[in-house]
Design an enzyme around this catalytic site. Structure first.
Site, PDB file in Angstrom:
ATOM      1  N   LYS A   1      86.310  33.620  82.092  1.00 57.35           N
ATOM      2  CA  LYS A   1      85.023  34.274  81.500  1.00 57.35           C
ATOM      3  C   LYS A   1      84.196  33.628  80.704  1.00 57.35           C
ATOM      4  CE  LYS A   1      84.472  37.746  77.928  1.00 57.35           C
ATOM      5  NZ  LYS A   1      85.426  38.773  76.675  1.00 57.35           N
TER       6      LYS A   1
ATOM      7  N   LYS B 123      78.714  45.317  68.098  1.00 58.68           N
ATOM      8  CA  LYS B 123      79.576  45.172  67.310  1.00 58.68           C
ATOM      9  C   LYS B 123      79.400  45.135  65.851  1.00 58.68           C
ATOM     10  CE  LYS B 123      82.108  41.638  70.056  1.00 58.68           C
ATOM     11  NZ  LYS B 123      83.685  42.300  70.260  1.00 58.68           N
TER      12      LYS B 123
ATOM     13  N   ASP C  70      83.233  33.313  72.943  1.00 62.13           N
ATOM     14  CA  ASP C  70      83.517  34.313  74.200  1.00 62.13           C
ATOM     15  C   ASP C  70      83.519  33.647  75.473  1.00 62.13           C
ATOM     16  OD1 ASP C  70      84.847  36.571  74.589  1.00 62.13           O
ATOM     17  OD2 ASP C  70      82.937  37.607  74.787  1.00 62.13           O
TER      18      ASP C  70
ATOM     19  N   ASP D  34      80.954  47.059  75.079  1.00 57.48           N
ATOM     20  CA  ASP D  34      81.594  45.691  74.611  1.00 57.48           C
ATOM     21  C   ASP D  34      82.947  45.390  75.371  1.00 57.48           C
ATOM     22  OD1 ASP D  34      82.065  43.904  72.709  1.00 57.48           O
ATOM     23  OD2 ASP D  34      82.762  45.156  71.222  1.00 57.48           O
TER      24      ASP D  34
ATOM     25  N   GLU E 139      82.964  44.121  78.132  1.00 60.60           N
ATOM     26  CA  GLU E 139      82.337  43.233  79.238  1.00 60.60           C
ATOM     27  C   GLU E 139      82.867  42.239  79.993  1.00 60.60           C
ATOM     28  OE1 GLU E 139      82.373  42.291  76.206  1.00 60.60           O
ATOM     29  OE2 GLU E 139      82.448  40.249  76.542  1.00 60.60           O
TER      30      GLU E 139
ATOM     31  N   ARG F  54      85.699  41.974  81.079  1.00 65.32           N
ATOM     32  CA  ARG F  54      86.530  42.633  82.427  1.00 65.32           C
ATOM     33  C   ARG F  54      85.515  42.752  83.601  1.00 65.32           C
ATOM     34  NH1 ARG F  54      89.090  47.127  78.922  1.00 65.32           N
ATOM     35  NH2 ARG F  54      88.853  45.691  77.418  1.00 65.32           N
TER      36      ARG F  54
HETATM   37  N1  BES Z   1      85.135  39.284  73.365  1.00 68.04           N
HETATM   38  C1  BES Z   1      85.786  40.540  72.878  1.00 68.04           C
HETATM   39  C2  BES Z   1      87.291  40.033  72.700  1.00 68.04           C
HETATM   40  C3  BES Z   1      87.427  39.264  71.406  1.00 68.04           C
HETATM   41  C4  BES Z   1      87.332  39.609  70.105  1.00 68.04           C
HETATM   42  C5  BES Z   1      87.553  37.861  71.587  1.00 68.04           C
HETATM   43  C6  BES Z   1      87.491  38.845  68.917  1.00 68.04           C
HETATM   44  C7  BES Z   1      87.800  36.808  70.416  1.00 68.04           C
HETATM   45  C8  BES Z   1      87.831  37.545  69.428  1.00 68.04           C
HETATM   46  C9  BES Z   1      85.668  41.510  73.977  1.00 68.04           C
HETATM   47  O1  BES Z   1      84.739  41.383  75.048  1.00 68.04           O
HETATM   48  C10 BES Z   1      85.661  42.742  73.474  1.00 68.04           C
HETATM   49  O2  BES Z   1      84.768  42.906  72.731  1.00 68.04           O
HETATM   50  N2  BES Z   1      86.616  43.632  73.382  1.00 68.04           N
HETATM   51  C11 BES Z   1      86.856  44.748  72.862  1.00 68.04           C
HETATM   52  C12 BES Z   1      87.366  45.539  73.767  1.00 68.04           C
HETATM   53  C13 BES Z   1      87.384  47.000  73.604  1.00 68.04           C
HETATM   54  C14 BES Z   1      85.767  47.704  73.275  1.00 68.04           C
HETATM   55  C15 BES Z   1      87.913  47.975  74.192  1.00 68.04           C
HETATM   56  C16 BES Z   1      87.778  44.550  71.926  1.00 68.04           C
HETATM   57  O3  BES Z   1      88.819  43.860  71.927  1.00 68.04           O
HETATM   58  O4  BES Z   1      87.461  45.269  70.627  1.00 68.04           O
HETATM   59 ZN    ZN Z   2      83.602  39.453  75.094  1.00 62.02          ZN
HETATM   60 MN    MN Z   3      83.043  42.757  73.938  1.00 61.07          MN
END
Ligand code: BES
Ligand code: ZN
Ligand code: MN
Length: 512
Positions: free
Chosen positions: A276, A288, A299, A358, A360, A362
């Site tokens: 990713k 966010k 990321d 968010d 994204e 996946r």
């Molecule tokens: N890139 C983030 C996950 C992440 C969070 C990585 C903090 C490193 C540190 C991912 O794209 C994300 O935003 N995931 C969300 C998913 C949710 C919207 C279902 C999350 O984990 O809050």
């Molecule tokens: Zn992300």
């Molecule tokens: Mn995200």
């Protein structure tokens, strides 16, 4: 984007009786047991080394250090005695950590060059080549700074300084030729890890999707074949899920495809690694909060690990066919950005309702994982992604989460993880989690409910894995950045996973 040349250090190997640098590091075992060279030095200095240890109550306990300055009778300006404790069963990883600790001591004393006497401190014990090369690897891994944006030298912690102090290390050992040969691989490993750290540390204003793909392209220098797919081609391939994420950004998407052909049988199916590469994740329209958002420059940690790993494989000329694919996008809110409720069509033909922009990562992986299988029919696919905050809730910053459709591949990774010390914990896949991402309007939606967020994310990617492809997903959100600093890493970007996956290749996928 330029990487940091300051991290280069000259490591060489010399005989035990060769002349030494002005600073010499000696190993001491329990109760101040010295090696032969150590004993000879003690004698030559009229017992100064042992007397200093006695005066300082230094007994050779692991991770303790003793400085002896201007020792009379010796050519050295300084001798650093490094305690390694009792001569118990130690793993290669312990030596790597020892090398890291020694490097940290040299850095904090601002010593530019040193000799390290790699000789057993206890009678009769045989110090193998693996020990010497491992210690050198650990020293090299620790010797890392991301100082390119510092214009002034500061006295803050090691990883924050502008420049490195140490430029040259000589490892004195019984068989310098063998150690030097073994360290060819070590150097390739350290270079791959350092490259991954550089990419994660680099801010998103200078590392966009194009620059990230270019970093992959620059591996052609090592004999890798790299194609870069641009948006027109991605559209033709039907990568609607990946392009949906990218559409909110001014900066166009890229998919970089790295191919390393190292096996004797050029036609043998490759192993495949998919990363990713979200260069910055604002969350998109499902934006966010401000707190800690700067961390989202990391990321692309999964992609960084894939690029670093591919560099290591190419640089050490691994006897394997391997492909590395990274999906490079930026997730931004804008008038062009995708909306919650949008339905996109992935390359596999399956449709996805985007409930939360968010989630994204996946979406990006769905298309790149599918493409990897269609194009290469690989032996396996391992994807790496900073995918969910939920994996950090479950495992903290200590372990990465592993999801597997294939027990054997999972075991290979867990085994390698014991060797390299990069910890992974197997998490569950289950039809019940899969059900949570069924959608009212499309084949699936991109988030599940409130609970088990790392599991539903893994389950989502699994929908893009063909039944006959062994597949592992590693969620490294907790370990790729800002993770526990340790003996071999003090940097924010850790380069986590490069050594782990290299080890899997070494153990199982290389003809020796
Ligand atoms: N890139 C983030 C996950 C992440 C969070 C990585 C903090 C490193 C540190 C991912 O794209 C994300 O935003 N995931 C969300 C998913 C949710 C919207 C279902 C999350 O984990 O809050
Ligand atoms: Zn992300
Ligand atoms: Mn995200």
């Amino acid at each position: 984007m330029k990487t940091t040349p300051t991290n280069r250090i000259e490591i060489s190997f010399a005989a035990l009786d060769a002349s030494r640098e002005a600073t010499t590091v000696l190993l001491a075992g329990k109760d101040m047991a010295l090696s032969e060279v150590g004993r000879a030095m003690d004698e030559k200095s009229d017992g100064l080394i042992v007397a200093s240890a006695t005066a300082a109550d230094f007994t050779g306990k692991a991770k303790s250090f003793l400085d002896i300055l201007a020792p009379r009778g010796l050519d050295e300006k300084r001798v650093i005695v490094c305690g390694i404790g009792a001569n118990k069963e130690v793993s290669e990883n312990d030596w790597i950590n020892l090398g890291g600790t020694i490097m940290s001591q040299l850095l904090s004393r601002k010593i530019p060059t040193a000799s390290i006497v790699c000789e057993p401190p206890l009678d009769g014990a045989d110090v193998s080549t693996a020990f010497v090369a491992g210690t050198a690897l650990g020293a090299q891994l620790r010797h890392y700074k991301f100082g390119k944006y510092k214009t002034k030298e500061s006295d803050t912690d090691e990883a924050d300084a502008k420049q490195d102090g140490v430029t040259k290390l000589v490892f004195h050992c019984a068989d310098p030729e063998a150690a030097s040969k073994a360290f060819i691989d070590g150097r390739a490993i350290a270079n791959g890890v350092h490259l991954a750290r550089d990419l994660v540390n680099e801010p998103a204003n200078s590392l966009g999707p194009v620059e990230l793909a270019d970093a992959a392209k620059s591996l052609e220098e090592f004999g890798m074949n790299v194609d870069i797919l641009v948006p027109d081609e991605l559209t033709k391939l039907g990568m609607g899920a990946l392009l949906g994420v990218a559409q909110g950004s001014e900066r166009p998407a890229r998919v970089a495809v790295m191919r390393w052909q190292g096996a004797d049988d050029a036609g043998a199916p490759p192993v495949a690694f998919v990363g990713k590469g979200v260069v910055f994740d604002t969350g998109g329209i499902s934006i966010k909060g401000a707190q800690g958002m700067e961390d989202m420059k990391g990321d692309m940690g999964g992609a960084a690990t894939v690029v670093g790993l591919m560099r290591t494989l190419a640089e050490r000329k691994a006897k394997v066919n391997a492909v590395g694919l990274i999906g490079c996008v930026e997730n931004m809110p804008s008038h062009n950005a995708q909306r919650p409720g949008d339905v996109v069509t992935s390359m596999s033909g399956q449709t996805i309702e985007v409930i939360n922009t968010d989630a994204e990562g996946r979406l990006v992986l769905a298309d790149v994982v599918w493409y990897a299988q269609e194009r290469f029919k690989p032996k396996f696919v391992i994807d790496l992604a900073t995918l969910t905050g939920a994996i950090m809730v479950a495992l903290g910053k200590e372990y990465a989460g592993l999801y597997a459709s294939d027990d054997a591949l999972s075991e290979q990774i867990l085994e390698a993880s014991k060797t390299t010390g990069e910890k992974v914990w197997r998490m569950p896949l289950d039809k019940a989690y899969d059900k949570l991402i069924d959608s009212k309007f499309a084949d699936m939606k991109n988030i599940g409910g409130r609970w088990g967020g790392a599991c539903t994310a893994a389950q989502f990617i699994k929908r893009f894995v063909k039944d006959d492809t062994p597949w592992v997903h590693i969620d490294l959100a907790g370990t790729a950045m800002d993770s526990g600093r340790n003996d071999i890493n003090q940097s924010w970007g850790s380069g986590w996973g490069v050594r782990l996956l290299n080890q899997v290749v070494v153990d199982h996928y290389e003809a020796s």
